[in-house]
Design an enzyme around this catalytic site. Structure first.
Site, PDB file in Angstrom:
ATOM      1  N   THR A  65       0.872  -1.171   0.000  1.00  0.00           N
ATOM      2  CA  THR A  65       0.000   0.000   0.000  1.00  0.00           C
ATOM      3  C   THR A  65       0.907   1.218   0.000  1.00  0.00           C
ATOM      4  OG1 THR A  65      -1.658  -1.264   1.230  1.00  0.00           O
ATOM      5  CG2 THR A  65      -1.879   1.098   1.354  1.00  0.00           C
ATOM      6  N   SER A 121     -11.033  -3.309   5.109  1.00  0.00           N
ATOM      7  CA  SER A 121      -9.661  -2.842   4.973  1.00  0.00           C
ATOM      8  C   SER A 121      -9.106  -2.502   6.349  1.00  0.00           C
ATOM      9  CB  SER A 121      -9.620  -1.598   4.078  1.00  0.00           C
ATOM     10  OG  SER A 121      -8.347  -0.993   4.083  1.00  0.00           O
TER      11      SER A 121
END
Length: 579
Positions: A398, A462
């Site tokens: 990420t 998430s």
């Protein structure tokens, strides 16, 4: 045992607990993680911290040109697609927090990928009913969700942008055309990935004629991505979701080994969602994060709400005892995360119930100051049914961008394509996500149906945790976030404790050894200071597992003079810059 009862256990135990893990003062180098801290940067007016020098330079250029924090974040995010293709990009999604200084308002923007309409809850089950292995599910088209990054960025720009959209996209176009030098980190990630070379487009971009990863320092040019971004600059984000680009995205997911069910209708229908930020108090501060479908904001707030019952500011930073408390708070908060968090439409309990003061006080009372609890059980907040149990943690690839502009507006943006290089399916120079693997692979177990099971149009849970912190007078105090999969939550919470409880400057907070638990083993960063800390944690019954814990925090904190101090995590390639 009540949370404060350890204060009565006697001076001898207190003295033992308060001993620092590796050094007596934070100034001694032994107290660091083993990484050389990147010097913090001070600026009077504006600050940008991103995961890559190219992205930071572009963000600063936009800020100097009068762009807003949103403008700078858009330009940086698209440059990161070029230089960090393994971590984020237009084939994935993002979460964004925006602070508008004019009226002190906070917006939370959900750019999370969604499951195609044709999926069902058995998406990741084998014919025999067992769950698929992670890479059996992730590689190919099966786990590709509807990409959300571009539409979300365009929506936020429409409300808070100052510079023209094309002006923000073109730096990424030029960098993709001209190329950039492959960094040691990108080379290493390409070299160790065993799936990427099988995709023809990825092989042509990332490997030489002998199928070796591009060498460090070699120039990587991506004309296919440049062409897509140029079209996006000229025609707007919608060109990605309809027409030839969309057809190629759908075809790539369908034609892949392990094909997926993404459709043109899925792309056309997807929309970003503006949600209410999830905010809570921590001592004299207010901390705001992302609401579901991210569990990041709620789980960080739960950890802080548990830790607020203990006098951390009076304890030695990074002592074995303060670390023990942090780890145990993580066990409790992650147990609730795994049981309850999901797409908000599927959650059987509201985050407010999981963050209620009485509930967190009860969770904190479960911490034994003398010994680790091992594995925590999920709690049952008022009005909830039986807790479920998750079976998967997302992967740690990420990126994060923190921006403050000259008017005091701020953006915390965390973006991802999930696993490193996502699905390993490349379309026109960008990689497609494998974000559907963030769903629970097994829709139910002995405890019942899981709220994070796969479903048409659902957005998978998430752990991304873009975060804003406000002082008691309501002024913005800090902007931060990190990559790192589900470990993001511990990285962000630990940084908040370092900055808010112990008054650490951001570069010092980022050089500390990581330690935490995701309700599994006690994970400690494999560094000299981390190993010393792990030895001391054994006094509390922790069986520490040493790991590489490559966070990538980007932190901005208000300076005493009213300006800003920015710092980037020394474990990755990020830098801070301001004026």
């Amino acid at each position: 045992m009540p949370a404060f009862s350890f204060l009565r256990l006697g001076a001898l135990l207190t003295a033992l607990w308060l001993l620092p893990a590796a050094a007596q003062t934070p100034d001694q180098p032994e107290a660091s993680s083993g990484f050389v801290p990147r010097a913090a940067v001070h600026a009077r007016e504006a600050m940008a911290v991103t995961a890559n020098p190219h992205a930071t330079a572009v963000a600063l250029e936009v800020l100097r040109a009068g762009g807003s924090a949103v403008d700078a974040a858009i330009a940086a995010a698209l440059v990161l697609n070029v230089v960090e293709p393994q971590s984020s990009g237009i084939g994935g999604g993002a979460f964004l927090l925006h602070y508008r200084a004019q009226d002190r308002s906070v917006q939370a923007w959900d750019g999370r990928e969604a499951a195609p309409a044709a999926v069902d809850e058995g998406l990741f089950l084998r014919p025999d009913g067992g769950r698929m292995g992670f890479h059996d599910a992730a590689v190919g088209g099966r786990a590709v969700g509807v990409p959300g990054l571009l539409r979300m960025l365009a929506a936020v720009h429409a409300e808070h942008g100052r510079l023209p959209w094309s002006r923000l996209v073109m730096p990424a176009v030029r960098l993709a055309e001209d190329g950039f030098a492959v960094s040691p980190r990108l080379h290493a990630l390409i070299a160790r990935d065993r799936f990427l070379v099988a995709d023809p487009q990825a092989r042509a971009l990332f490997f030489d004629a002998q199928r070796r990863a591009l060498a460090v320092g070699s120039v990587l040019r991506n004309p296919a991505l440049a062409a897509v971004l140029r079209q996006v600059a000229e025609e707007g984000a919608e060109t990605f979701y309809r027409g030839a680009i969309a057809r190629d995205v759908v075809a790539a997911a369908a034609a892949a080994p392990n094909p997926g069910s993404l459709s043109l209708q899925d792309l056309a229908a997807w929309r970003p969602i503006r949600r209410e930020a999830l905010c809570g108090g921590y001592r004299s501060w207010t901390v705001c994060g992302m609401p579901p479908p991210s569990s990041g904001g709620g789980t960080v707030l739960a950890m802080l709400g548990i830790l607020e019952r203990f006098p951390l500011p009076a304890l030695a930073a990074d002592s074995a005892f303060s670390t023990h408390l942090f780890v145990e708070a993580g066990r409790l908060a992650f147990a609730d995360r795994d049981a309850w968090y999901a797409d908000p439409r599927a959650m059987p309990v509201a985050p407010a119930s999981l963050l209620a003061g009485d509930y967190l006080a009860g969770r904190a009372a479960r911490i034994d100051p003398r010994a680790s609890m091992g594995r925590a059980e999920a709690g049952t907040p008022p009005g909830a049914g039986r807790a479920a149990r998750a079976v998967h943690l997302e992967r740690p690839s990420t990126t994060h961008v923190s921006i403050v502009d000259r008017d005091g507006n701020a953006v915390a943006l965390t973006a991802s394509i999930e696993d490193a290089f996502g699905s390993r399916r490349m379309v026109r120079g960008f990689l497609l996500n494998n974000q559907l693997t963030d769903f629970s692979f097994q829709p139910e177990d002995a405890r019942g149906a899981h709220p994070n099971r796969v479903g048409p149009g659902k957005r998978p849970r998430s752990s991304m945790a873009p975060t804003l912190v406000f002082a008691q007078d309501g002024s913005l105090h800090a902007v931060l976030g990190s990559p790192g999969g589900s470990a993001i939550i511990n990285y962000v919470a630990a940084t908040l404790v370092g900055v808010l409880d112990w008054g650490m400057p951001p570069d010092r907070a980022l050089s500390r050894p990581h330690a935490g638990s995701r309700n599994g083993p006690t994970e400690v960063e494999d560094s000299p200071a981390g190993r010393a800390l792990a030895d001391r944690l054994a006094l509390f019954g922790h069986e520490a597992v040493l790991r590489d814990m490559t966070s990538g925090l980007s932190v901005i904190v208000r300076s005493d003079d009213g300006g800003w101090t920015g710092a980037a995590d020394p474990r990755r390639e990020g830098v801070a810059a301001g004026y």
